[in-house]
Design a protein around this motif. Structure first.
Motif, PDB file in Angstrom:
ATOM      1  N   PHE A  16     -35.883  61.078   1.260  1.00  0.00           N
ATOM      2  CA  PHE A  16     -34.507  61.132   1.752  1.00  0.00           C
ATOM      3  C   PHE A  16     -34.554  61.863   3.097  1.00  0.00           C
ATOM      4  O   PHE A  16     -34.818  63.067   3.159  1.00  0.00           O
ATOM      5  CB  PHE A  16     -33.607  61.866   0.754  1.00  0.00           C
ATOM      6  CG  PHE A  16     -33.451  61.130  -0.548  1.00  0.00           C
ATOM      7  CD1 PHE A  16     -32.376  60.286  -0.773  1.00  0.00           C
ATOM      8  CD2 PHE A  16     -34.398  61.271  -1.563  1.00  0.00           C
ATOM      9  CE1 PHE A  16     -32.237  59.603  -1.975  1.00  0.00           C
ATOM     10  CE2 PHE A  16     -34.265  60.602  -2.767  1.00  0.00           C
ATOM     11  CZ  PHE A  16     -33.180  59.763  -2.975  1.00  0.00           C
ATOM     12  N   LEU A  17     -34.323  61.115   4.180  1.00  0.00           N
ATOM     13  CA  LEU A  17     -34.487  61.623   5.540  1.00  0.00           C
ATOM     14  C   LEU A  17     -33.133  61.935   6.153  1.00  0.00           C
ATOM     15  O   LEU A  17     -32.189  61.148   6.024  1.00  0.00           O
ATOM     16  CB  LEU A  17     -35.232  60.578   6.390  1.00  0.00           C
ATOM     17  CG  LEU A  17     -35.420  60.891   7.864  1.00  0.00           C
ATOM     18  CD1 LEU A  17     -36.363  62.064   8.052  1.00  0.00           C
ATOM     19  CD2 LEU A  17     -35.948  59.664   8.610  1.00  0.00           C
ATOM     20  N   THR A 129     -37.210  65.417   0.136  1.00  0.00           N
ATOM     21  CA  THR A 129     -36.314  65.432   1.297  1.00  0.00           C
ATOM     22  C   THR A 129     -37.047  66.009   2.501  1.00  0.00           C
ATOM     23  O   THR A 129     -37.936  66.858   2.359  1.00  0.00           O
ATOM     24  CB  THR A 129     -35.062  66.291   1.024  1.00  0.00           C
ATOM     25  OG1 THR A 129     -35.473  67.655   0.795  1.00  0.00           O
ATOM     26  CG2 THR A 129     -34.317  65.788  -0.188  1.00  0.00           C
ATOM     27  N   VAL A 130     -36.645  65.566   3.700  1.00  0.00           N
ATOM     28  CA  VAL A 130     -37.222  66.097   4.932  1.00  0.00           C
ATOM     29  C   VAL A 130     -36.275  65.794   6.074  1.00  0.00           C
ATOM     30  O   VAL A 130     -35.557  64.781   6.058  1.00  0.00           O
ATOM     31  CB  VAL A 130     -38.625  65.495   5.194  1.00  0.00           C
ATOM     32  CG1 VAL A 130     -38.542  64.019   5.560  1.00  0.00           C
ATOM     33  CG2 VAL A 130     -39.366  66.270   6.268  1.00  0.00           C
ATOM     34  N   ASN A 131     -36.259  66.678   7.070  1.00  0.00           N
ATOM     35  CA  ASN A 131     -35.478  66.462   8.276  1.00  0.00           C
ATOM     36  C   ASN A 131     -36.355  65.868   9.362  1.00  0.00           C
ATOM     37  O   ASN A 131     -37.573  66.097   9.387  1.00  0.00           O
ATOM     38  CB  ASN A 131     -34.876  67.781   8.782  1.00  0.00           C
ATOM     39  CG  ASN A 131     -33.793  68.297   7.852  1.00  0.00           C
ATOM     40  OD1 ASN A 131     -32.998  67.523   7.320  1.00  0.00           O
ATOM     41  ND2 ASN A 131     -33.773  69.603   7.639  1.00  0.00           N
ATOM     42  N   VAL A 132     -35.756  65.139  10.280  1.00  0.00           N
ATOM     43  CA  VAL A 132     -36.530  64.424  11.298  1.00  0.00           C
ATOM     44  C   VAL A 132     -37.268  65.394  12.204  1.00  0.00           C
ATOM     45  O   VAL A 132     -38.339  65.076  12.735  1.00  0.00           O
ATOM     46  CB  VAL A 132     -35.606  63.488  12.108  1.00  0.00           C
ATOM     47  CG1 VAL A 132     -34.666  64.297  13.001  1.00  0.00           C
ATOM     48  CG2 VAL A 132     -36.427  62.495  12.930  1.00  0.00           C
ATOM     49  N   ILE A 165     -37.929  54.919   2.402  1.00  0.00           N
ATOM     50  CA  ILE A 165     -37.333  56.000   3.185  1.00  0.00           C
ATOM     51  C   ILE A 165     -35.845  55.712   3.309  1.00  0.00           C
ATOM     52  O   ILE A 165     -35.448  54.687   3.859  1.00  0.00           O
ATOM     53  CB  ILE A 165     -37.982  56.103   4.580  1.00  0.00           C
ATOM     54  CG1 ILE A 165     -39.471  56.425   4.456  1.00  0.00           C
ATOM     55  CG2 ILE A 165     -37.274  57.171   5.415  1.00  0.00           C
ATOM     56  CD1 ILE A 165     -40.191  56.481   5.786  1.00  0.00           C
ATOM     57  N   GLN A 166     -35.033  56.606   2.781  1.00  0.00           N
ATOM     58  CA  GLN A 166     -33.581  56.422   2.781  1.00  0.00           C
ATOM     59  C   GLN A 166     -32.954  57.407   3.756  1.00  0.00           C
ATOM     60  O   GLN A 166     -33.098  58.625   3.610  1.00  0.00           O
ATOM     61  CB  GLN A 166     -33.025  56.644   1.367  1.00  0.00           C
ATOM     62  CG  GLN A 166     -31.519  56.447   1.263  1.00  0.00           C
ATOM     63  CD  GLN A 166     -31.017  56.583  -0.155  1.00  0.00           C
ATOM     64  OE1 GLN A 166     -31.795  56.521  -1.110  1.00  0.00           O
ATOM     65  NE2 GLN A 166     -29.725  56.790  -0.323  1.00  0.00           N
ATOM     66  N   THR A 214     -36.009  55.685  11.673  1.00  0.00           N
ATOM     67  CA  THR A 214     -35.820  54.835  10.500  1.00  0.00           C
ATOM     68  C   THR A 214     -35.886  53.361  10.873  1.00  0.00           C
ATOM     69  O   THR A 214     -36.462  52.544  10.144  1.00  0.00           O
ATOM     70  CB  THR A 214     -34.466  55.153   9.838  1.00  0.00           C
ATOM     71  OG1 THR A 214     -34.360  56.556   9.617  1.00  0.00           O
ATOM     72  CG2 THR A 214     -34.337  54.428   8.512  1.00  0.00           C
ATOM     73  N   ALA A 215     -35.305  53.013  12.030  1.00  0.00           N
ATOM     74  CA  ALA A 215     -35.359  51.614  12.477  1.00  0.00           C
ATOM     75  C   ALA A 215     -36.795  51.172  12.715  1.00  0.00           C
ATOM     76  O   ALA A 215     -37.176  50.040  12.397  1.00  0.00           O
ATOM     77  CB  ALA A 215     -34.527  51.448  13.749  1.00  0.00           C
ATOM     78  N   GLU A 216     -37.629  52.059  13.269  1.00  0.00           N
ATOM     79  CA  GLU A 216     -39.034  51.718  13.479  1.00  0.00           C
ATOM     80  C   GLU A 216     -39.747  51.480  12.151  1.00  0.00           C
ATOM     81  O   GLU A 216     -40.579  50.575  12.023  1.00  0.00           O
ATOM     82  CB  GLU A 216     -39.723  52.832  14.262  1.00  0.00           C
ATOM     83  CG  GLU A 216     -39.268  52.930  15.713  1.00  0.00           C
ATOM     84  CD  GLU A 216     -39.854  54.137  16.417  1.00  0.00           C
ATOM     85  OE1 GLU A 216     -40.555  54.921  15.735  1.00  0.00           O
ATOM     86  OE2 GLU A 216     -39.616  54.303  17.625  1.00  0.00           O
ATOM     87  N   GLN A 217     -39.408  52.291  11.151  1.00  0.00           N
ATOM     88  CA  GLN A 217     -40.017  52.098   9.838  1.00  0.00           C
ATOM     89  C   GLN A 217     -39.596  50.753   9.243  1.00  0.00           C
ATOM     90  O   GLN A 217     -40.402  50.043   8.634  1.00  0.00           O
ATOM     91  CB  GLN A 217     -39.610  53.245   8.899  1.00  0.00           C
ATOM     92  CG  GLN A 217     -40.084  54.615   9.337  1.00  0.00           C
ATOM     93  CD  GLN A 217     -41.596  54.742   9.320  1.00  0.00           C
ATOM     94  OE1 GLN A 217     -42.261  54.214   8.438  1.00  0.00           O
ATOM     95  NE2 GLN A 217     -42.139  55.442  10.301  1.00  0.00           N
ATOM     96  N   VAL A 218     -38.322  50.383   9.424  1.00  0.00           N
ATOM     97  CA  VAL A 218     -37.843  49.097   8.914  1.00  0.00           C
ATOM     98  C   VAL A 218     -38.557  47.948   9.617  1.00  0.00           C
ATOM     99  O   VAL A 218     -38.949  46.951   8.990  1.00  0.00           O
ATOM    100  CB  VAL A 218     -36.316  48.989   9.088  1.00  0.00           C
ATOM    101  CG1 VAL A 218     -35.832  47.592   8.738  1.00  0.00           C
ATOM    102  CG2 VAL A 218     -35.607  50.029   8.227  1.00  0.00           C
ATOM    103  N   ASP A 219     -38.741  48.083  10.938  1.00  0.00           N
ATOM    104  CA  ASP A 219     -39.459  47.033  11.680  1.00  0.00           C
ATOM    105  C   ASP A 219     -40.879  46.871  11.159  1.00  0.00           C
ATOM    106  O   ASP A 219     -41.381  45.747  11.016  1.00  0.00           O
ATOM    107  CB  ASP A 219     -39.493  47.381  13.172  1.00  0.00           C
ATOM    108  CG  ASP A 219     -38.141  47.155  13.843  1.00  0.00           C
ATOM    109  OD1 ASP A 219     -37.312  46.462  13.235  1.00  0.00           O
ATOM    110  OD2 ASP A 219     -37.931  47.678  14.947  1.00  0.00           O
TER     111      ASP A 219
END
Length: 881
Positions: A16-17, A129-132, A165-166, A214-219
């Motif tokens: 959970f990001l 959980t983790v922060n960016v 990753i949510q 997150t978008a990079e991970q989705v790509d």
């Protein structure tokens, strides 16, 4: 550990990001966990930080909460996540808050993400959980945005192995409202946060950073799906990035930048360290070790090469590894007399792209606490003193005969002295000696004496040339000496590696070879070593190898056992159990794990990158030698077993055939006696039947193991097969009623009549022998869908998917020994308390015959008592009779 290895583990990681604290990561994680709990999943709240938020704490109600582990450190009691308790309970899902947390001293791992990795290796799913701002590759960007140095980080490779990753997103306005309402921090802490890190501009930038990450991970996930389904992808790239690093405070920033670029391009990346002849200081060694360690954590491939020209070495590696882009740092100031590394690489790059970036200097705790310049050691001060004294002595000696030889001879003496000094002294003292020699020659020997004034033009030219030649020769000779020392150091390491390989691999006795190899390692490292070689059953022994120079304590044994179980380095100079006195390296090859090697460095020793690579090379060579010995033993044992098996088969075949003829004579004689009544004749007849069954079993096993058994399929009536099996079972079934639960119009089946009947006969005979007289034996048949775990039979005619016959044989005896249900099919297996007689081959033959027909057979205990055998045939295409 490699990324492919991590992804192959059974545990799944759900992250959970969030962009910063307070967006609701823990709350969302607990909500998801409660949903899984309702689905019947065994959920354990490993460690949850509510920070006093009531709405978060309320979600813990009803969850199984793990007690925290108590640790003592410097008189303070600390609470930490209890990793061992989770591994002992082994839940399906464990909740671990704050992935980037640094564990208290005394914990097994330095970082909490390492605890999570061990949970994943154990097959346990993890929600975390983790922060960016805690993602290693984003640290420099966060520092630029907020001005805050992030010390607790998580390597990007952890996010690469995440199953999901949510992103927990919240607008800046709502987050500031939560801050104002005291739902994130309380009191003065909330005020300080709003005026510092939680500024609107910072939060907006952090939110954009989290969304982009997150978008990079989705790509990347979409790219993986496209490739798995062989769909042409518009983002497909053959890029390969490379960055050169050294003992610079900017190296870590360059590594993070390259990692981010490689993530966007979804391509591999290399980190290259060019080792020159110059000896690095302790501070530089520490910087280099931390930088290359960071590169490994982030998933880069670390390469070490040697060379005096850094640009040429980097370009050579780039061409050999087919690099498409080289990343270099932007030079701060240009020097007229020296070309910068970036300019040199650009000039020689050819068709390789060069990306020049502006890195940030490291701001970590280690750098802040380190001095700007390393203090001079006693040896360096001694060299400077020696240079000054040498100049004074040479000037004094030459003063006496300068009037005879002339001042030009004195200049040659000074030059020779500078060259000789360069063979023993460092570069700084040599350059000082060259400068002092020029000054002394001018002041004491060039007319007019005792002044720095020079009258004659030729003397001025000679003085200038002397100064240049002395500095150049001193500098050149010093560089040659440094290069020679570096080559000698590499030669020692290479020679030691060769000696280790030769002594361990070529020794007549393995133990003596290992002892010599460990002595060589001890001499080179000036350390003590311990070698722990696994047993044949892959377990660790009770003590280290006798050739070890130290024996592990009980604490060290726990460290080396963890290193062996997890195939990772552990102990001193690592992030796992760093309070250990030794560093443990797994002896791992591409196919086997042969043990662990422990290296106990001196108390004030350091394990830099080069030394670590050397020890890893030693460990690999020892592992290869041990693996070779293991394979030699395995081949020898296999040859012995093959010879024994061949002899056993020959003996069985010979004995069974030699007994077959006498048995036929005895049975014929008994039949010739006619109606003669005698108890002795009955005994002889019973013993003959038993011996005949033993001979039949031996012949059938020989036939089964001859690898030439081919079933002949034909349409068979199941009732006829059972009747033949009943007759083959013999007298043992007479005292047991047989109950058939098979419809009279059961369709014809494709079976080998003889093999199936014999397999069924062996099961029926086994049931009759192991059950009380008068107890019934039941046989039932039904249809089922084909099993996915069946041995295929190429001899069976396949006309498409068909149904499977299940033939169930149940007795009403004591049942099978618990835990022995599979062993009953082993050759010569006989359970404890078995009746006298028998060979233990009946069920093994039954399984062999069934498997030859493409089916399988299983045994189990019936819930209502007795044993139950299930014969599952291959796919059937029933033919109605």
């Amino acid at each position: 550990m490699r990324l492919e290895d991590l992804k192959s583990k059974s545990g799944k990681l759900h992250i959970f990001l969030g962009m910063c604290p307070g967006v609701g990561k823990t709350y969302a994680m607990l909500q998801a966990a409660r949903q899984r709990l309702q689905e019947g999943v065994d959920v354990l709240a490993g460690i949850i930080e509510t920070h006093g938020r009531q709405e978060t704490a309320s979600l813990l109600v009803g969850l199984n909460i793990l007690p925290r582990k108590q640790l003592e450190h410097r008189g303070f009691r600390l609470e930490e996540f209890d990793l061992d308790a989770v591994l002992k309970q082994k839940p399906q899902l464990v909740l671990v808050d704050e992935l980037a947390h640094t564990n208290a001293p005394g914990s097994r791992h330095a970082k909490r993400y390492q605890d999570v990795l061990e949970l994943l290796d154990a097959g346990i799913d993890v929600y975390t959980t983790v922060n960016v701002q805690h993602i290693e590759s984003q640290v420099d960007i966060v520092h630029q945005i907020s001005g805050v140095a992030i010390t607790e980080t998580v390597p990007d490779s952890i996010l690469d192995i995440a199953h999901e990753i949510q992103l927990i997103d919240l607008s800046v306005e709502k987050l500031l409202e939560r801050m104002a309402d005291g739902k994130v921090y309380l009191g003065e802490r909330a005020t300080q946060a709003v005026s510092g890190f939680f500024k609107a501009g910072n939060l907006t930038a952090l939110r954009e950073l989290a969304l982009r990450f997150t978008a990079e991970q989705v790509d990347r996930d979409l790219e993986d799906i496209r490739r798995s389904k062989r769909i042409s992808s518009p983002w497909k790239t053959n890029a390969r990035l490379m960055v050169g690093v050294g003992p610079s405070p900017y190296a870590e920033s360059l590594i993070r930048w390259t990692r981010r670029a490689a993530t966007r391009l979804n391509c591999p990346w290399l980190v290259v360290w060019v080792e020159g002849s110059r000896t690095l200081s302790a501070i530089e060694q520490d910087r280099l070790t931390r930088s290359l360690g960071l590169a490994r954590k982030l998933g880069g491939e670390v390469i070490s090469v040697t060379g005096e020209s850094v640009s040429e070495a980097l370009l050579q590696v780039a061409r050999e590894r087919n690099v498409s882009q080289i990343v270099v740092g932007k030079p701060e100031k240009g020097k007229l007399w020296k070309q910068s590394l970036a300019d040199a690489i650009i000039a020689g790059s050819g068709d390789i792209d060069v990306c020049v970036v502006r890195p940030l200097a490291a701001t970590d705790k280690a750098r802040r606490s380190a001095p700007l310049h390393e203090p001079l050691s006693a040896s360096i001060i001694g060299e400077y003193s020696w240079a000054c004294v040498a100049v004074f002595v040479i000037a004094s000696l030459c003063w006496g005969f300068a009037s005879v030889t002339g001042y030009m001879f004195v200049a040659l003496v000074f030059l020779i002295a500078v060259v000789l000094a360069a063979l023993r002294l460092s570069r700084g003292p040599v350059l000082l000696m060259a400068a002092l020699s020029a000054v002394c020659w001018n002041y004491f020997f060039i007319p007019p004496l005792f002044t720095f004034h020079i009258d004659q033009p030729q003397d001025m030219i000679m003085f200038g040339l002397f100064f240049i030649v002395a500095l150049s020769m001193g500098n050149l000779t010093s560089r040659l000496r440094q290069r020679e020392l570096a080559e000698q150091r590499r030669l020692r390491q290479t020679t030691a590696l060769l000696r280790v390989t030769q002594s361990a691999a070529l020794a007549a006795e393995t133990d003596k070879g290992l002892a010599e190899a460990l002595r060589t390692i001890n001499e080179l490292l000036k350390a003590t070593t311990a070698l722990v070689v696994r047993e044949n059953d892959r377990s660790l022994p009770k003590s280290a190898h006798p050739a070890s120079s130290f024996q592990p304590t009980a604490k060290e044994w726990g460290v080396l056992a963890w290193s062996y179980a997890n195939k990772q380095c552990a102990g001193r100079f690592t992030d796992t159990l760093p309070e250990s006195s030794a560093t443990w390296f797994p002896l791992q090859t591409a196919t086997s794990l042969m043990g662990v090697l422990g290296v106990q460095m001196p108390r004030d020793g350091q394990l830099d990158f080069t030394l670590r690579q050397t020890i890893e090379a030693f460990a690999l060579q020892l592992a290869l030698v041990l693996e070779k010995e293991h394979f030699i033993q395995a081949v020898s044992q296999a040859e012995v077993l093959a010879q024994s098996e061949k002899l056993r088969r020959t003996l069985l075949d010979s004995v069974s055939h030699e007994l077959k003829t006498p048995l036929a004579v005895i049975r014929a004689s008994l039949e010739g006696l006619g109606d003669v009544q005698s108890p002795y004749i009955d005994e002889i007849e019973t013993a003959t039947h038993r011996l005949q069954r033993v001979v039949d079993h031996l012949l059938q096993m020989t036939r089964l193991e001859a690898e030439g058994l081919k079933p002949v399929f034909d349409w068979c009536d199941l009732h006829d097969v059972i009747a033949a099996a009943r007759q083959a079972a013999g007298e043992a079934l007479k005292s047991h009623p047989l109950e058939l639960n098979i419809p009279a119009d059961f369709p014809l089946l494709q079976l080998d009549h003889q093999l199936f009947a014999q397999a069924l006969a062996n099961i029926l005979h086994n049931a009759a022998v192991y059950t009380p007289p008068g107890s019934k034996i039941e046989i039932a048949a039904r249809w089922a869908a084909p099993s996915s775990v069946r041995t295929p039979s190429p001899e069976r005619p396949e006309n498409g998917a068909g149904q499977t016959l299940l033939l169930i044989i149940r007795d009403h005896g004591p049942g099978l020994p618990v835990g022995e249900e599979r062993r009953v099919f082993e050759k010569f297996y006989r359970a404890a308390g078995s009746p006298a007689g028998g060979t233990g081959l009946g069920l093994a033959i039954a399984r062999g015959f069934v498997q030859a027909m493409g089916g399988k057979i299983t045994a189990r205990n019936h819930p209502e008592g007795g044993a139950e055998f299930v014969i599952e045939s291959g796919p059937q295409h029933p033919l109605t009779a």
